[in-house]
Design a protein around this motif. Structure first.
Motif, PDB file in Angstrom:
ATOM      1  N   ASP A 155      67.308  49.531  61.309  1.00 36.09           N
ATOM      2  CA  ASP A 155      67.248  49.235  59.884  1.00 36.09           C
ATOM      3  C   ASP A 155      66.971  47.743  59.704  1.00 36.09           C
ATOM      4  O   ASP A 155      67.803  46.902  60.056  1.00 36.09           O
ATOM      5  N   PRO A 156      65.785  47.388  59.164  1.00 36.30           N
ATOM      6  CA  PRO A 156      65.471  45.961  59.007  1.00 36.30           C
ATOM      7  C   PRO A 156      66.343  45.266  57.969  1.00 36.30           C
ATOM      8  O   PRO A 156      66.285  44.045  57.828  1.00 36.30           O
ATOM      9  N   GLY A 157      67.152  46.040  57.236  1.00 38.34           N
ATOM     10  CA  GLY A 157      68.014  45.436  56.243  1.00 38.34           C
ATOM     11  C   GLY A 157      69.352  44.978  56.778  1.00 38.34           C
ATOM     12  O   GLY A 157      70.155  44.407  56.037  1.00 38.34           O
ATOM     13  N   GLU A 158      69.598  45.177  58.071  1.00 40.57           N
ATOM     14  CA  GLU A 158      70.898  44.781  58.610  1.00 40.57           C
ATOM     15  C   GLU A 158      71.012  43.253  58.641  1.00 40.57           C
ATOM     16  O   GLU A 158      70.006  42.547  58.766  1.00 40.57           O
ATOM     17  N   PRO A 159      72.229  42.740  58.514  1.00 38.11           N
ATOM     18  CA  PRO A 159      72.409  41.277  58.388  1.00 38.11           C
ATOM     19  C   PRO A 159      71.815  40.463  59.533  1.00 38.11           C
ATOM     20  O   PRO A 159      71.347  39.341  59.317  1.00 38.11           O
ATOM     21  N   ASP A 160      71.853  41.007  60.741  1.00 38.31           N
ATOM     22  CA  ASP A 160      71.345  40.232  61.879  1.00 38.31           C
ATOM     23  C   ASP A 160      69.946  40.695  62.296  1.00 38.31           C
ATOM     24  O   ASP A 160      69.570  40.572  63.467  1.00 38.31           O
ATOM     25  N   ALA A 161      69.186  41.213  61.345  1.00 39.20           N
ATOM     26  CA  ALA A 161      67.825  41.655  61.661  1.00 39.20           C
ATOM     27  C   ALA A 161      66.978  40.484  62.158  1.00 39.20           C
ATOM     28  O   ALA A 161      67.196  39.330  61.776  1.00 39.20           O
ATOM     29  N   LEU A 162      66.015  40.797  63.011  1.00 41.78           N
ATOM     30  CA  LEU A 162      65.061  39.799  63.478  1.00 41.78           C
ATOM     31  C   LEU A 162      64.161  39.394  62.317  1.00 41.78           C
ATOM     32  O   LEU A 162      63.836  40.219  61.456  1.00 41.78           O
ATOM     33  N   ALA A 168      50.417  33.142  57.032  1.00 41.83           N
ATOM     34  CA  ALA A 168      49.851  33.252  55.689  1.00 41.83           C
ATOM     35  C   ALA A 168      50.919  33.516  54.636  1.00 41.83           C
ATOM     36  O   ALA A 168      50.602  33.777  53.478  1.00 41.83           O
ATOM     37  N   GLY A 169      52.182  33.465  55.023  1.00 43.92           N
ATOM     38  CA  GLY A 169      53.267  33.747  54.096  1.00 43.92           C
ATOM     39  C   GLY A 169      53.818  35.143  54.320  1.00 43.92           C
ATOM     40  O   GLY A 169      53.213  35.969  54.994  1.00 43.92           O
ATOM     41  N   GLY A 170      54.953  35.416  53.749  1.00 45.45           N
ATOM     42  CA  GLY A 170      55.584  36.708  53.952  1.00 45.45           C
ATOM     43  C   GLY A 170      56.509  36.670  55.142  1.00 45.45           C
ATOM     44  O   GLY A 170      56.325  35.868  56.075  1.00 45.45           O
ATOM     45  N   VAL A 171      57.498  37.521  55.097  1.00 43.60           N
ATOM     46  CA  VAL A 171      58.500  37.572  56.162  1.00 43.60           C
ATOM     47  C   VAL A 171      58.585  38.980  56.709  1.00 43.60           C
ATOM     48  O   VAL A 171      58.692  39.945  55.952  1.00 43.60           O
ATOM     49  N   LEU A 172      58.503  39.108  58.013  1.00 37.09           N
ATOM     50  CA  LEU A 172      58.710  40.392  58.679  1.00 37.09           C
ATOM     51  C   LEU A 172      60.142  40.460  59.169  1.00 37.09           C
ATOM     52  O   LEU A 172      60.711  39.463  59.620  1.00 37.09           O
ATOM     53  N   ARG A 173      60.720  41.656  59.095  1.00 36.22           N
ATOM     54  CA  ARG A 173      62.081  41.879  59.568  1.00 36.22           C
ATOM     55  C   ARG A 173      62.095  43.148  60.412  1.00 36.22           C
ATOM     56  O   ARG A 173      61.360  44.094  60.141  1.00 36.22           O
ATOM     57  N   ARG A 174      62.929  43.150  61.425  1.00 35.75           N
ATOM     58  CA  ARG A 174      63.104  44.366  62.230  1.00 35.75           C
ATOM     59  C   ARG A 174      64.525  44.401  62.768  1.00 35.75           C
ATOM     60  O   ARG A 174      65.106  43.356  63.084  1.00 35.75           O
TER      61      ARG A 174
END
Length: 318
Positions: A155-162, A168-174
């Protein structure tokens, strides 16, 4: 995707195919492995499947990227098995013949055989649709399928997500707890550093291509190429316009009109020197972009080099 230029698509395939194949079920479930929007948005990825050809270990002489990719796939498989699911390693290049020409098609023999590669792109889409991992999830009971997706992708929404902020802007989470992350942690050890470095450097290609296309020297080369194309009977503004004029393939064979246009493009790219110019500008802008992101480029190289012995050990263990 009919309204997207083939230049853009070829670049997308080069960068994203492995991730998309490994997460093919995500599209069917309305989510993606790496997430840019709100952190509470659930990511989905393609878990395991039902009958897929095995991905053979690369030979000892294989490039490091092939070794690292194959090892990652095996480690994801092993992690999924420990969590009670199945996973089939997916090939890094399911359609090896498919090539990218981000500026101009300048290989006449490729053009004669494949045109602009539309049929090859169709084969790639079919490979993605047939991904056994996606099929496996679809065939599981809904709750079990959702659990399999969480296992491979988290779940990319977890507090310790990568996290990785793109050039070009924007943030990726995993998720840092998924099987994908567990496999990469085994190989690269510094998972947050690896995730950031790989996501940023993977996105440098788009930045570099944009710089080349905006370079006045490239525009000058296109002017000469356009005159050559007019002489050959094709009134097109630039290579992107030529490719955009070709419809999506309706069958598994390349249309004669596509081949004729592609051959003319490649012939003119060779005669006018546009292909050589584009490669020279690409190398020049690559150096400039990599200087700008020298830390991430160096981090990726360092982490990959250190991971190679672990990757080969994982492949040897099967």
């Amino acid at each position: 995707m009919a309204d997207v230029s083939r230049r853009v698509r070829s670049l997308w395939y080069a960068v994203a195919v492995p991730a998309v194949l490994a997460a093919a079920v995500a599209g069917a479930m309305g989510a993606s492995r790496d997430t840019t929007p709100p952190p509470d948005e659930r990511g989905a990825a393609g878990p395991p499947a039902a009958s897929a050809p095995a991905v053979s270990a690369p030979p000892p002489s294989a490039p490091p990227a092939e070794v690292l990719y194959a090892a990652t796939q095996l480690l994801i498989r092993d992690c999924m098995q420990r969590r009670g699911f199945r996973y089939w390693p997916v090939p890094r290049r399911p359609v090896p013949e498919l090539r990218e020409f981000p500026y101009v098609l300048d290989d006449v023999s490729y053009a004669r055989r494949h045109g602009y590669g539309g049929v090859l792109e169709r084969r790639l889409q079919e490979a993605m649709a047939a991904d056994p991992n996606a099929r496996y999830v679809r065939e599981l009971p809904p709750e079990r399928g959702a659990a399999a997706v969480r296992a491979v992708n988290g779940d990319p929404g977890e507090p310790d997500a990568l996290r990785a902020t793109l050039p070009a802007g924007g943030v990726l989470r995993r998720s840092s707890h998924s099987c994908t992350s567990e496999a990469e942690r085994r190989l690269y050890l510094d998972l947050p550093g690896w995730y950031r470095a790989v996501k940023i450097t993977d996105n440098l290609a788009g930045l570099r291509v944009g710089r080349v296309l905006a370079d006045p020297r490239y525009a000058g080369g296109v002017t000469a190429w356009r005159r050559c194309m007019r002489a050959a009977g094709h009134d097109v503004a630039d290579p992107a316009a030529a490719r955009a004029s070709v419809p999506e393939p309706a069958s598994g064979s390349v249309a004669a009109g596509e081949v004729g246009l592609a051959v003319s493009e490649a012939t003119c790219a060779t005669r006018t020197g546009l292909g050589r110019l584009a490669r020279r500008l690409d190398a020049e802008h690559r150096r400039a972009v990599e200087r700008r992101f020298r830390t991430e480029v160096a981090d990726r190289l360092r982490l990959e080099t250190a991971a190679l012995p672990r990757a080969r050990a994982a492949l040897a263990a099967g």
